[in-house]
Design a protein around this motif. Structure first.
Motif, PDB file in Angstrom:
ATOM      1  N   TRP A  12       5.401  -1.105  44.998  1.00  0.00           N
ATOM      2  CA  TRP A  12       5.305   0.359  44.897  1.00  0.00           C
ATOM      3  C   TRP A  12       4.221   0.904  45.817  1.00  0.00           C
ATOM      4  N   PHE A  13       3.132   0.141  45.987  1.00  0.00           N
ATOM      5  CA  PHE A  13       2.086   0.530  46.934  1.00  0.00           C
ATOM      6  C   PHE A  13       2.659   0.547  48.356  1.00  0.00           C
ATOM      7  N   ARG A  14       3.459  -0.482  48.658  1.00  0.00           N
ATOM      8  CA  ARG A  14       4.102  -0.538  49.976  1.00  0.00           C
ATOM      9  C   ARG A  14       5.069   0.625  50.165  1.00  0.00           C
ATOM     10  N   LYS A  27       9.556  13.195  60.359  1.00  0.00           N
ATOM     11  CA  LYS A  27       9.196  14.596  60.127  1.00  0.00           C
ATOM     12  C   LYS A  27       7.951  15.041  60.891  1.00  0.00           C
ATOM     13  N   GLY A  28       7.189  14.082  61.448  1.00  0.00           N
ATOM     14  CA  GLY A  28       5.946  14.443  62.124  1.00  0.00           C
ATOM     15  C   GLY A  28       4.873  14.917  61.165  1.00  0.00           C
ATOM     16  N   LYS A  29       4.914  14.448  59.916  1.00  0.00           N
ATOM     17  CA  LYS A  29       3.976  14.896  58.890  1.00  0.00           C
ATOM     18  C   LYS A  29       2.823  13.918  58.725  1.00  0.00           C
ATOM     19  N   MET A  30       1.659  14.455  58.378  1.00  0.00           N
ATOM     20  CA  MET A  30       0.508  13.609  58.084  1.00  0.00           C
ATOM     21  C   MET A  30       0.522  13.258  56.595  1.00  0.00           C
ATOM     22  N   VAL A  31      -0.421  12.414  56.176  1.00  0.00           N
ATOM     23  CA  VAL A  31      -0.506  11.986  54.782  1.00  0.00           C
ATOM     24  C   VAL A  31      -0.902  13.167  53.908  1.00  0.00           C
ATOM     25  N   GLY A  32      -0.163  13.380  52.814  1.00  0.00           N
ATOM     26  CA  GLY A  32      -0.469  14.462  51.900  1.00  0.00           C
ATOM     27  C   GLY A  32      -1.438  14.032  50.802  1.00  0.00           C
ATOM     28  N   GLU A  33      -2.016  15.001  50.144  1.00  0.00           N
ATOM     29  CA  GLU A  33      -2.980  14.721  49.079  1.00  0.00           C
ATOM     30  C   GLU A  33      -2.323  13.977  47.917  1.00  0.00           C
ATOM     31  N   LYS A  34      -1.091  14.338  47.568  1.00  0.00           N
ATOM     32  CA  LYS A  34      -0.412  13.686  46.459  1.00  0.00           C
ATOM     33  C   LYS A  34      -0.149  12.214  46.756  1.00  0.00           C
ATOM     34  N   THR A  35       0.198  11.920  48.011  1.00  0.00           N
ATOM     35  CA  THR A  35       0.422  10.529  48.392  1.00  0.00           C
ATOM     36  C   THR A  35      -0.862   9.719  48.244  1.00  0.00           C
ATOM     37  N   ALA A  36      -1.970  10.282  48.708  1.00  0.00           N
ATOM     38  CA  ALA A  36      -3.253   9.590  48.591  1.00  0.00           C
ATOM     39  C   ALA A  36      -3.635   9.365  47.130  1.00  0.00           C
ATOM     40  N   GLN A  37      -3.360  10.340  46.279  1.00  0.00           N
ATOM     41  CA  GLN A  37      -3.656  10.199  44.852  1.00  0.00           C
ATOM     42  C   GLN A  37      -2.814   9.098  44.223  1.00  0.00           C
ATOM     43  N   ARG A  38      -1.519   9.075  44.546  1.00  0.00           N
ATOM     44  CA  ARG A  38      -0.640   8.038  43.993  1.00  0.00           C
ATOM     45  C   ARG A  38      -1.097   6.655  44.417  1.00  0.00           C
ATOM     46  N   GLY A  40      -4.115   5.722  45.173  1.00  0.00           N
ATOM     47  CA  GLY A  40      -5.332   5.387  44.434  1.00  0.00           C
ATOM     48  C   GLY A  40      -5.022   4.889  43.039  1.00  0.00           C
ATOM     49  N   GLN A  41      -4.083   5.550  42.379  1.00  0.00           N
ATOM     50  CA  GLN A  41      -3.686   5.126  41.033  1.00  0.00           C
ATOM     51  C   GLN A  41      -2.991   3.774  41.060  1.00  0.00           C
ATOM     52  N   LEU A  42      -2.166   3.561  42.067  1.00  0.00           N
ATOM     53  CA  LEU A  42      -1.465   2.286  42.174  1.00  0.00           C
ATOM     54  C   LEU A  42      -2.426   1.140  42.447  1.00  0.00           C
ATOM     55  N   GLY A  43      -3.531   1.410  43.126  1.00  0.00           N
ATOM     56  CA  GLY A  43      -4.514   0.366  43.426  1.00  0.00           C
ATOM     57  C   GLY A  43      -5.028  -0.311  42.169  1.00  0.00           C
ATOM     58  N   SER A  44      -5.359   0.466  41.148  1.00  0.00           N
ATOM     59  CA  SER A  44      -5.841  -0.128  39.896  1.00  0.00           C
ATOM     60  C   SER A  44      -4.724  -0.876  39.188  1.00  0.00           C
ATOM     61  N   SER A  45      -3.490  -0.367  39.285  1.00  0.00           N
ATOM     62  CA  SER A  45      -2.350  -1.056  38.667  1.00  0.00           C
ATOM     63  C   SER A  45      -2.103  -2.404  39.326  1.00  0.00           C
ATOM     64  N   VAL A  46      -2.297  -2.486  40.633  1.00  0.00           N
ATOM     65  CA  VAL A  46      -2.141  -3.751  41.349  1.00  0.00           C
ATOM     66  C   VAL A  46      -3.131  -4.785  40.812  1.00  0.00           C
TER      67      VAL A  46
END
Length: 308
Positions: A12-14, A27-38, A40-46
């Motif tokens: 899921w982190f991948r 899409k030419g989009k940069m990383v969004g805040e929600k993606t960064a938050q998810r 971070g949460q997945l890091g502890s789950s790993v």
């Protein structure tokens, strides 16, 4: 005890990393805040899952990449990791003895004859299906088909399934492109859908799992094109069994789709290859037998129920 893994927290982190790559390239989009938050949460789950994995006596995984990752990344004892592929009904998903008649009947019943094609024999039918969700990568396929359809009037895209991404294909259809929305199909209709195709595309960008639609396609004798990620290694390990493209590289996807249009002999050969291989790996009967044999072995050898 045995635990079946259809995707770990690392997977899921991948997925989030894959989403970043997809959004940048498509899409030419940069990383969004929600993606960064998810992430971070997945890091502890790993971290928590790493411990849990070590306490499981037997792991059942459904793809080659999952088997490799448990040993290489999670450092699980390989002897406790058992690979059992997903399976589908090989009696339902199989090449028809009169494929052209099945193809014509299916395409007629879904209005493809109204698209102005000069018969079906010269038409090139591209298919996709399943859950029409963002993580399934339909933005990639839509962009590729937007490049192909205006230039190749004999190409048709058939879309089976439902979900939020259906709107993307509906807009293409409404703009006059040869796109046919089939909605959800029953099993017998789904089998006829695959028989009508020249190639099946699964543009997913989730890392884990082994998508059922790919197994249905290969058992039906249809060449597949998939994103060069985890489960593609199982279904299309080399060019003899299908083609892959880099995540978010639309030009590669366009090239793969047109390859089978321009090389019908290779298309037929790959279709035969994938069917032959799939009958030995991806049938539901083989999957059930493998689970039964493993569970009997675990019961008969309780001393093997060791912690990894």
């Amino acid at each position: 005890m045995a635990v079946t893994w259809h995707g770990s927290m690392i997977d899921w982190f991948r997925n989030e990393i894959n989403l970043i790559v997809h959004n940048f390239r498509v899409k030419g989009k940069m990383v969004g805040e929600k993606t960064a938050q998810r992430m971070g949460q997945l890091g502890s789950s790993v971290a928590y899952e790493a411990f849990q994995l070590l306490s499981v006596p037997h792991h059942i995984v459904i793809s080659d990449s999952a088997q490799e990752d448990l040993a290489a990344i999670n450092l699980i004892d390989p002897s406790t990791v058992h690979l059992i592929y997903n399976g589908v009904d090989s009696a339902n998903f199989k090449p028809s003895s009169d494929r052209q008649a099945v193809r014509k009947s299916f395409l007629d019943s879904h209005g493809v004859s109204q698209l102005g094609l000069d018969g079906y024999e010269g038409a090139y039918i591209v298919g996709c299906g399943g859950r029409l969700e963002g993580i399934k990568g339909h933005h990639q396929l839509a962009e590729a088909m937007r490049a192909i359809l205006p230039a190749h009037k004999d190409v048709v895209l058939l879309v089976a399934g439902k979900g939020p991404q259906s709107e993307r294909y509906e807009k293409m259809r409404d703009a006059g492109l040869k796109v046919v929305m089939l909605g959800m199909l029953k099993q017998d209709e789904l089998a006829r859908f695959y028989q009508s195709l020249d190639v099946f595309v699964d543009p997913f960008y989730q890392h884990h799992g082994l998508n059922t639609v790919m197994l249905e396609a290969v058992l039906s004798g249809v060449p597949i094109i998939a994103t060069k990620l985890a489960s593609a290694k199982t279904t299309a390990p080399c060019l003899s069994y299908g083609r892959t493209f880099q995540l978010g590289v639309i030009s590669e996807l366009v090239g793969a789709i047109l390859h089978y249009k321009l090389h019908p002999d290779d298309r037929a050969l790959v279709g035969a290859n994938v069917r032959e291989r799939a009958t030995h790996l991806f049938s539901s009967a083989i999957m059930a037998g493998s689970y039964e044999a493993l569970l009997y072995n675990i019961k008969a050898n309780p001393s093997d129920r060791k912690s990894t």
